[in-house]
Motif scaffolding. Structure first.
Motif, short mmCIF file in Angstrom:
data_model
loop_
_atom_site.label_atom_id
_atom_site.label_comp_id
_atom_site.label_asym_id
_atom_site.label_seq_id
_atom_site.Cartn_x
_atom_site.Cartn_y
_atom_site.Cartn_z
N TYR A 161 44.77 40.66 44.51
CA TYR A 161 45.42 40.01 44.30
C TYR A 161 47.01 41.35 45.02
O TYR A 161 47.95 40.61 45.30
N THR A 181 48.95 38.71 47.66
CA THR A 181 50.22 38.19 46.82
C THR A 181 51.40 39.35 48.17
O THR A 181 52.80 38.55 48.05
N ALA A 190 52.05 40.39 42.75
CA ALA A 190 52.04 39.34 42.47
C ALA A 190 54.07 39.24 42.09
O ALA A 190 54.70 38.15 41.89
#
Lengths: 315, 294
Positions: free
Chosen positions: B276, B280, B184
């Motif tokens: 994630y 990401t 992220a």
């Protein structure tokens, strides 16, 4: 296959502004080409598209026949690149930075070590080889950058104003390096604002203005074509030269096309007919017995071409 | 001058001093780059800063434990590590993610180091992956330093051999959380060409932004915040927790208002972290591939 660079309809627009407009350029063989143009002409934009730092709106760039846009890794494999003034990770030393470059290029360690010493010596950075780059001045960093472009003995060199940030001695050294590079089987393509540098080291010149290529030709052809052999020469005498002498004897010498006064002792002469005519005028001026102390070109022929073309382009 | 087009070459023929040389592959170049990037990190002030942060956290923990004679945790390894590791390692992970990853990509543009790298025959994927691996390695050093401080305290209060299996399980989950967080962080770093903006956005989001969003979603919208990475990190302490907390429980808050509390299930937490990391990372790489060095 000789080293080559080719732009096919290379175009880049930034919104409504066209930075480069359908550039078609094919440079082949071992030579040194100067890439000239005023600020904003599109020189750096062109070089950035040749290295995939920015992407063309239209067209394609090739290095040694390999499309940069399709396969940057293959295209840049035999190429040394210096765009703007890159920064090197500050905590690395020049030796480590070059080791990284060599590793990423797949060079054997023994070759990396040997070449690192050679290229650092060439850019006069040997004594700083094990100091951290973060402490270096801009000029020192640029020397390391130049060394990194030479490490793998590239066939094609793309240099964007390589003298940027260097002191006069550094500028002269870069000029010597480029001159030395020409001796190998190598294509050097570099942008510069320094016309004297281009005249000094280049075989060919390309002039860009407002994103358009005005010409690409050998230096001799360019100066011959655009100046028609006419040169402006500043002359200086020990004794004053009166208007009657200037307008009479001097103006009537073969090859003299005009004259203007700078000072009582100094004139600017416009001489046509190339080097033979200049030689005859020089002999004639010596024969006046006014104590000729200086006879030199006001501007280089390339400077004349540059100024005439850029002015024309802007008007 | 020649106007003849040059046909694109069908073969790769690299030459260093006339000899043929094969360029390293994409992943090999990523590993090579990460090695130099780690070296750069380890020598940089940011690494000293990160180690200082961990040392301060460790010193405070050690002081509190010492002052309160083990703070009631000395008899139970799961309680000890569940509280100190499970409840605290995420702070170390977030700080290390911000410090090592916040400007990893944005800095290449702002500091112009990208001009040095991108002039080389290297794919952007290699640069992205190499920098990610370096940030991961530097962050792991910080996380392991924190672990070492806790294990040293644990050896004192629990005995030298009291290393529960659940700690290893929790460390593995923490590494997954670190991967997700770095994914992220790299995505946000790819969105900006300015290091300060990238670090600020990442710091605000991960230090309290996601936490606030998480709370608002649960309290006001009454939905499970399964798409917030902050929500998933609770599973780091699950190996020490028995029984696991209810996925959804309702009760009344301090003001008497009805309140719902969500806890991720074990697989859900792991899936959020893995999701994630993958999503990401792909999105960040996609952005970096299209970012221009203007």
């Amino acid at each position: 296959m000789p080293p080559s660079l080719e732009a096919r309809g290379l175009t880049r627009r930034f919104g409504p502004f066209t930075a480069l407009d359908h550039l078609d350029l094919n440079v082949q063989g071992s030579k040194c080409v100067g890439f000239l143009g005023p600020n904003g002409a599109g020189k750096t934009t062109t070089l950035k598209m040749f290295t995939d730092l920015i992407f063309p709106t239209e067209g394609e760039a090739f290095i040694n026949g390999v499309s940069v846009q399709a396969d940057r890794k293959r295209a840049l494999a035999r190429c040394g690149v210096l765009i703007e003034t890159p920064e090197i990770y500050g905590s690395l030393t020049p030796r480590e930075a070059l080791e990284m470059v060599g590793d990423l290029r797949g060079m054997p360690r023994s070759q990396i070590r040997a070449r690192t010493d050679e290229v650092l010596a060439e850019v006069r950075m040997s004594e700083w080889a094990d100091q951290k780059v973060g402490r270096f001045s801009k000029g020192m960093k640029q020397r390391v950058n130049i060394a990194s472009t030479l490490l793998h003995d590239p066939e094609v060199l793309l240099l964007d104003e390589p003298s940027t940030g260097l002191d006069p001695r550094g500028v002269a050294e870069v000029r010597d390096i480029i001159r030395g590079l020409k001796q190998g089987r190598r294509l050097v393509f570099f942008s510069s604002h320094l016309l004297s540098e281009v005249v000094d080291v280049c075989d060919e010149v390309a002039l860009l203005n407002h994103g358009k290529l005005l010409f690409y030709d050998s230096l001799a052809n360019v100066t011959g074509r655009f100046t028609a052999g006419t040169t402006e020469v500043d002359v200086e005498f020990l004794e004053p030269v009166g208007d009657d002498l200037a307008a009479g004897t001097i103006a009537s010498m073969p090859g003299i096309q005009g004259w203007t006064r700078l000072e009582a002792h100094r004139l600017t002469l416009t001489i046509g007919g190339g080097p033979p005519a200049r030689s005859r005028v020089l002999e004639g001026l010596v024969g006046l017995r006014k104590g000729l102390v200086s006879f030199k070109e006001s501007r280089s022929a390339l400077e004349d071409v540059y100024l005439s073309q850029i002015t024309d382009g802007e008007s | 001058m020649s106007a003849a087009p040059v046909a694109p070459s069908a073969t790769v023929a690299n030459a260093h001093a006339g000899g043929p040389v094969l360029l390293p592959g994409t992943w090999r170049q990523a590993l090579l780059l990460s090695r130099y990037q780690v070296r750069d990190y380890l020598r940089a002030r940011r690494f000293v800063l990160m180690m200082a942060i961990v040392a301060i956290i460790g010193a405070i923990l050690s002081f509190v434990l010492s002052h309160f004679h083990g703070a009631g945790l000395s008899g139970d390894p799961d309680a000890f590590y569940g509280t100190l590791w499970g409840g605290g390692v995420y702070v170390v992970i977030i700080f290390s993610g911000i410090i090592f990853g916040g400007d990893a990509i944005a800095g290449e543009f702002q500091n112009k180091t990208g001009y040095f790298l991108m002039g080389l025959p290297i794919r952007r994927t290699s640069v992205y992956v190499g920098k990610f691996l370096a940030a991961l390695a530097a962050s792991l050093v910080a996380v392991l330093f924190y672990l070492a401080i806790l294990v040293a305290n644990g050896a004192y209060y629990l005995g030298a051999s009291a290393l529960p299996l659940s700690l290893f399980e929790s460390v593995a989950i923490a590494v997954l959380y670190l991967l997700a967080l770095l994914g992220a962080v790299f995505l946000f770093s790819s969105m900006f060409k300015n290091s300060l903006y990238a670090v600020l956005v990442v710091a605000v989001l991960f230090l309290f932004g996601f936490s606030i969003i998480d709370t608002l979603l649960v309290d006001l919208v009454k939905i499970e915040p399964w798409f917030i990475i902050d929500y998933a990190r609770a599973v780091i302490s699950y190996p020490f927790t028995s029984p696991l907390p209810l996925h959804k429980s309702t009760g009344f808050g301090p003001t008497g208002r009805p309140m719902t509390v969500y806890n991720p299930t074990y697989p859900e937490g792991l899936a959020i972290m893995a999701g994630y990391f993958v999503l990401t990372s792909v999105a960040g790489l996609f952005l970096f591939e299209r970012e221009e060095f203007t």
